[in-house]
Design a protein around this motif. Sequence first.
Motif, short mmCIF file in Angstrom:
data_model
loop_
_atom_site.label_atom_id
_atom_site.label_comp_id
_atom_site.label_asym_id
_atom_site.label_seq_id
_atom_site.Cartn_x
_atom_site.Cartn_y
_atom_site.Cartn_z
N ILE A 193 29.81 37.40 25.24
CA ILE A 193 30.86 38.07 25.80
C ILE A 193 31.59 36.85 26.09
CG2 ILE A 193 31.71 39.52 27.59
CD1 ILE A 193 29.37 41.13 27.21
N ARG A 194 31.02 35.96 26.82
CA ARG A 194 31.86 34.65 27.42
C ARG A 194 32.52 33.75 26.38
NH1 ARG A 194 34.83 33.62 31.12
NH2 ARG A 194 33.38 34.85 32.24
N GLU A 195 31.98 33.81 25.10
CA GLU A 195 32.53 33.22 24.02
C GLU A 195 33.59 33.85 23.46
OE1 GLU A 195 29.82 32.03 20.91
OE2 GLU A 195 28.34 31.13 22.36
N LEU A 196 33.72 35.27 23.62
CA LEU A 196 34.76 36.00 22.96
C LEU A 196 35.80 36.06 23.91
CD1 LEU A 196 32.92 39.44 21.68
CD2 LEU A 196 33.98 37.61 20.34
N ILE A 197 35.52 35.91 25.16
CA ILE A 197 36.59 36.02 26.34
C ILE A 197 37.43 34.33 26.18
CG2 ILE A 197 37.16 35.33 28.62
CD1 ILE A 197 35.03 37.73 29.03
N ASP A 198 36.72 33.42 25.97
CA ASP A 198 37.23 32.15 25.67
C ASP A 198 37.81 31.62 24.42
OD1 ASP A 198 36.00 31.30 28.22
OD2 ASP A 198 34.04 30.14 27.32
N ALA A 199 37.43 32.44 23.54
CA ALA A 199 38.10 32.54 22.26
C ALA A 199 39.47 33.14 22.45
CB ALA A 199 37.25 33.12 21.03
#
Length: 86
Positions: A26-32
């Motif tokens: 989820i953090r990676e998706l938010i950062d992307a």
Amino acid sequence: MAFTAQSQAQTGPSPSESTNLSRADIRELIDATKAAAKASRENVDYNRVIPDILTQILAKLDKFEDKLDKVENSIKRTQPTRATAR
């Protein structure tokens, strides 16, 4: 007929069958998503600035063209007097 076409087009898992995402995913998706938003913002800013620069360049080119026209006209005016002086 329309209902069967819609059900045939649905090949992925339904929302209730979707896999659970970890906090890291989820953090990676938010950062992307943030990076994509930043890139979009920069692209909009770039698209605002470039036309202004192009307008300034075109204005300068018009000035140069006007000056060249003046030089050409003065050369044309002086050429016949040189030809008759010979």
